[in-house]
Design a protein around this motif. Structure first.
Motif, short mmCIF file in Angstrom:
data_model
loop_
_atom_site.label_atom_id
_atom_site.label_comp_id
_atom_site.label_asym_id
_atom_site.label_seq_id
_atom_site.Cartn_x
_atom_site.Cartn_y
_atom_site.Cartn_z
N VAL A 101 91.27 65.05 -11.97
CA VAL A 101 90.01 65.67 -11.71
C VAL A 101 90.42 67.25 -11.95
CG1 VAL A 101 87.91 66.17 -10.44
CG2 VAL A 101 88.87 63.64 -10.39
N ILE A 102 89.99 67.80 -12.94
CA ILE A 102 90.44 69.30 -13.24
C ILE A 102 89.31 70.03 -13.28
CG2 ILE A 102 91.62 70.73 -14.59
CD1 ILE A 102 93.16 68.09 -15.76
N ALA A 103 88.91 71.27 -12.40
CA ALA A 103 88.02 72.33 -12.67
C ALA A 103 88.32 73.40 -12.99
CB ALA A 103 87.24 72.18 -11.21
N GLY A 104 87.43 74.35 -13.39
CA GLY A 104 87.81 75.68 -13.84
C GLY A 104 86.74 76.42 -14.39
N THR A 105 86.95 77.62 -14.99
CA THR A 105 86.03 78.40 -15.20
C THR A 105 86.44 79.54 -16.10
OG1 THR A 105 84.29 79.95 -14.27
CG2 THR A 105 86.16 80.09 -13.42
N GLY A 106 85.55 80.36 -16.62
CA GLY A 106 86.03 81.60 -17.50
C GLY A 106 85.40 81.47 -18.93
N THR A 107 84.77 82.62 -19.22
CA THR A 107 84.24 82.88 -20.63
C THR A 107 85.02 82.41 -21.62
OG1 THR A 107 84.70 85.28 -20.83
CG2 THR A 107 82.64 84.72 -19.58
N MET A 108 84.56 82.27 -22.81
CA MET A 108 85.46 81.89 -24.03
C MET A 108 84.68 82.73 -25.28
SD MET A 108 87.87 80.37 -25.60
CE MET A 108 88.37 79.76 -23.97
N SER A 109 85.80 83.64 -25.83
CA SER A 109 85.42 84.04 -27.03
C SER A 109 85.67 83.23 -28.26
CB SER A 109 86.38 85.29 -27.21
OG SER A 109 87.66 85.16 -27.41
N VAL A 110 85.10 83.61 -29.33
CA VAL A 110 85.67 82.54 -30.59
C VAL A 110 86.63 82.76 -31.10
CG1 VAL A 110 83.03 83.06 -31.38
CG2 VAL A 110 84.69 84.59 -31.99
N ASP A 111 87.76 83.67 -30.65
CA ASP A 111 88.83 83.59 -30.93
C ASP A 111 89.81 83.20 -30.03
OD1 ASP A 111 88.32 85.99 -29.54
OD2 ASP A 111 89.88 87.24 -30.47
N GLY A 112 89.33 82.59 -28.88
CA GLY A 112 89.81 81.60 -28.13
C GLY A 112 90.41 82.60 -26.77
N LEU A 113 89.99 83.55 -26.42
CA LEU A 113 90.41 84.47 -25.42
C LEU A 113 89.49 83.87 -23.97
CD1 LEU A 113 90.86 87.88 -26.67
CD2 LEU A 113 92.58 86.12 -26.23
N VAL A 114 90.19 83.50 -22.85
CA VAL A 114 89.37 83.38 -21.61
C VAL A 114 89.13 84.70 -20.85
CG1 VAL A 114 89.67 82.22 -19.34
CG2 VAL A 114 90.67 81.22 -21.35
N GLY A 115 88.05 84.85 -20.51
CA GLY A 115 87.50 86.20 -19.78
C GLY A 115 86.87 85.99 -18.56
N PRO A 116 87.02 86.92 -17.60
CA PRO A 116 86.68 86.93 -16.37
C PRO A 116 85.25 86.58 -15.98
CG PRO A 116 86.50 89.55 -17.06
CD PRO A 116 86.89 88.35 -18.16
N ILE A 117 84.99 85.99 -14.70
CA ILE A 117 83.72 85.66 -14.28
C ILE A 117 83.38 86.20 -12.89
CG2 ILE A 117 83.63 83.84 -15.86
CD1 ILE A 117 84.57 83.39 -12.25
N GLY A 118 82.26 85.95 -12.46
CA GLY A 118 81.89 86.44 -11.32
C GLY A 118 81.79 85.03 -10.17
N GLY A 119 82.03 85.39 -8.74
CA GLY A 119 81.81 84.15 -7.72
C GLY A 119 82.96 83.06 -7.89
N ILE A 120 84.26 83.63 -8.08
CA ILE A 120 85.15 82.79 -8.39
C ILE A 120 85.63 81.99 -7.15
CG2 ILE A 120 87.10 84.04 -8.25
CD1 ILE A 120 88.68 82.49 -10.36
N GLN A 121 85.39 82.65 -6.07
CA GLN A 121 85.90 82.01 -4.84
C GLN A 121 84.98 81.01 -4.26
OE1 GLN A 121 86.41 85.21 -1.72
NE2 GLN A 121 87.58 86.36 -2.96
N GLN A 122 83.63 81.23 -4.46
CA GLN A 122 82.76 80.08 -4.35
C GLN A 122 83.05 78.63 -5.31
OE1 GLN A 122 81.51 83.38 -4.47
NE2 GLN A 122 81.81 83.18 -2.21
N LYS A 123 83.26 79.18 -6.55
CA LYS A 123 83.55 78.15 -7.40
C LYS A 123 84.93 77.19 -7.06
CE LYS A 123 81.36 80.36 -11.33
NZ LYS A 123 81.63 80.94 -12.77
N LEU A 124 85.82 77.92 -6.50
CA LEU A 124 87.24 77.15 -5.93
C LEU A 124 86.57 76.36 -4.84
CD1 LEU A 124 89.54 80.08 -5.45
CD2 LEU A 124 89.61 78.52 -7.19
N TYR A 125 85.63 76.55 -3.93
CA TYR A 125 85.08 75.64 -2.91
C TYR A 125 84.47 74.41 -3.39
CZ TYR A 125 86.90 78.49 1.09
OH TYR A 125 87.86 79.05 1.84
N GLY A 126 83.65 74.79 -4.50
CA GLY A 126 82.81 73.91 -5.08
C GLY A 126 83.75 72.70 -5.95
N ALA A 127 84.82 73.29 -6.48
CA ALA A 127 85.76 72.58 -7.14
C ALA A 127 86.38 71.56 -6.20
CB ALA A 127 86.62 73.11 -7.92
#
Length: 384
Positions: free
Chosen positions: A294-320
C-alpha cells in the motif's frame, strides 16, 4: 410547621395556616429576583458563547482528506480504464491523497473549527488570503479545481504513455507571447509550432528537450504555420531563474495512442497527477510494480514527467497513514515540510520525476528499499 425536606439556615417561609408572613414574603421575593437575574445572565452567556463559536472566522483549516486507490474501482468501475492496449492485473494499492478544507469562499470556517485546527497536530490553520486569492468566489474555486483536475489527468496520461514507450503526437498552438521575452512581437496567437532548429516537432517532449538543450539568450529558428502558411521565425530564448524558456503560452492538443479514462468524483486540483501516472503505468505493463504494498503519494505531473510541489502535504501524510499506507512518495520540493512531520508507521521517499517515482514504487514492491532517498537526503542535496 412543615418539616423542611432540605437543610437550610433560612427561616421556614410557611406559617401554620399555610400563608406567608411579612418577613418570609420579603425573603422569597429577594430569592426569586436573584434566581431570575442569574438565569438571565446564564442564558445570555451561553448565547454569546454559542454565537462566538459559530461566527465565521477569517481562517482556512486543512485536515486529512480521503485517499483513493488509483488501481481500485469507483462505483464498481475501474478508476483507470484503458482501451487500445492490453490491461494487466495489478496488486497492491497506489493511493492518491487529498486535503479537506474548511473555510474560504462560500464555506467559512467557524471559531470552533479554527480552535480545533490549532489544537490538533494533524490539521493546519492559515489566514484565508494565504490560500485563496482576494475576491475569489466559491464558483470560481470549484471551476479552477475542476480545470486543474482535467489538466492533471491529461498530463499524467501523456507522461505515463511516454514513460512506457509510446509516442504521443501533439499539435502545439501559441496562445500568446509572454511580454518582455524574446518571443514577444515575434510569435503570434494561433501560430502552430512545427519545427525546432530545422527538426520536425512531433511531440511536446521534443520541444521541451530542444529548449532545455539551448543556452538562455541563444536565438533559435522555429518553423510555424501562420494562417495556414509555413514560416520560419527567429526567437531569442530567455533566462528565468536559471532555466531557458521560449517565452510563449502554448495550448498543446495530444493525439493519444491509447484511450485512458479516469473515473473519479468530488476531487479537484492538480496534485493527484503523479499517482495517476503511476497507476496508468502499472495497468499498462506486465510487471506488478506495487507488488501488493500500500503506497500513497502526491505531486503534480507535467507532460515531460516532472513531479511538482503541492499544498497540504502534512495532512496528506496523516491521511495516508490512516488508510493503511506504509510508504509515501513526496515531491522533492515539499521535503522541507515533510522532515519532522512524518507520522509513526509511515516511511517517505523523495521523488522529482516520474521515472524516479516509478523506480521507488518498484523498489517498495520488491522490498529493496535500502537505497531510496529520504526527504532529509533531498534537502541535503539542495543545500550542497
Amino acid at each position: 410547621m412543615r418539616t423542611p425536606q432540605q437543610p437550610t439556615d433560612k427561616p421556614e417561609p410557611w406559617a401554620a395556616d399555610g400563608h406567608l408572613d411579612e418577613l418570609d414574603e420579603e425573603y422569597v421575593e429577594e430569592a426569586t429576583a436573584r434566581s431570575t437575574t442569574l438565569g438571565i445572565s446564564l442564558l445570555v452567556t451561553v448565547a454569546l458563547l454559542v454565537g462566538i463559536v459559530f461566527i465565521p472566522a477569517p481562517y482556512v483549516v486543512r485536515s486529512p482528506g480521503p485517499t483513493e486507490d488509483t488501481l481500485g474501482e469507483e462505483g464498481g468501475v475501474p478508476l483507470i480504464e484503458v482501451s487500445g492496449a492490453q490491461r494487466y492485473p495489478a496488486s497492491g494499492e497506489l493511493r492518491l491523497t487529498t486535503v479537506s478544507v474548511s473555510g474560504g469562499p462560500g464555506y467559512p470556517a467557524d471559531a470552533l473549527q479554527v480552535l480545533g485546527g490549532w489544537i490538533d497536530p494533524k490539521r493546519s490553520v492559515y489566514p484565508v488570503e494565504a490560500i485563496f486569492p482576494e475576491d475569489q468566489t466559491a464558483e470560481e474555486v470549484e471551476e479552477q479545481n475542476t480545470a486543474d483536475m482535467v489538466s492533471s489527468q491529461e498530463n499524467a496520461t501523456v507522461a505515463a504513455l511516454t514513460e512506457v514507450g509510446y509516442t504521443v503526437p501533439a499539435t502545439m498552438t501559441v496562445v500568446d507571447a509572454i511580454p518582455g521575452t524574446g518571443a514577444d512581437g515575434v510569435l503570434e496567437p494561433d501560430d502552430v509550432l512545427v519545427s525546432f532548429e530545422g527538426t520536425e516537432l512531433e511531440t511536446y517532449q521534443e520541444l521541451i528537450e530542444g529548449i532545455e538543450g539551448t543556452e538562455a539568450g541563444t536565438e533559435v529558428v522555429l518553423g510555424v504555420e501562420r494562417d495556414g502558411e509555413p514560416l520560419d521565425v527567429t526567437v531569442p530564448t530567455t533566462d528565468v531563474d536559471g532555466r531557458t524558456i521560449l517565452g510563449v503560452y502554448l495550448d498543446p492538443v495530444f493525439d493519444m495512442p491509447v484511450d485512458v479514462s479516469i473515473q473519479i468524483d468530488d476531487i479537484g486540483g492538480p496534485s493527484a497527477g503523479t499517482m495517476f501516472a503511476l497507476g496508468i503505468i502499472d495497468v499498462l505493463t506486465p510487471e506488478d510494480e506495487a507488488g501488493g504494498k500500500v503506497i500513497a503519494g502526491t505531486g503534480t505531473m507535467s507532460v515531460d514527467g516532472l513531479v511538482g510541489p503541492i499544498g497540504g502535504i502534512q495532512q496528506k501524510l496523516y491521511g495516508a497513514q490512516r488508510d493503511g499506507a506504509t510508504w509515501f512518495l513526496a515531491p522533492e520540493t515539499n521535503c522541507d515540510e515533510v522532515v519532522g512531520n512524518v507520522p509513526d508507521g509511515l516511511q517517505v521517499t523523495a521523488v522529482g520525476t516520474l521515472e524516479q517515482a516509478l523506480d521507488a514504487v518498484t523498489a517498495i514492491g520488491s522490498g529493496t528499499t535500502e537505497d531510496l532517498p529520504t526527504c532529509a537526503d533531498a534537502l541535503e542535496d539542495l543545500q550542497s
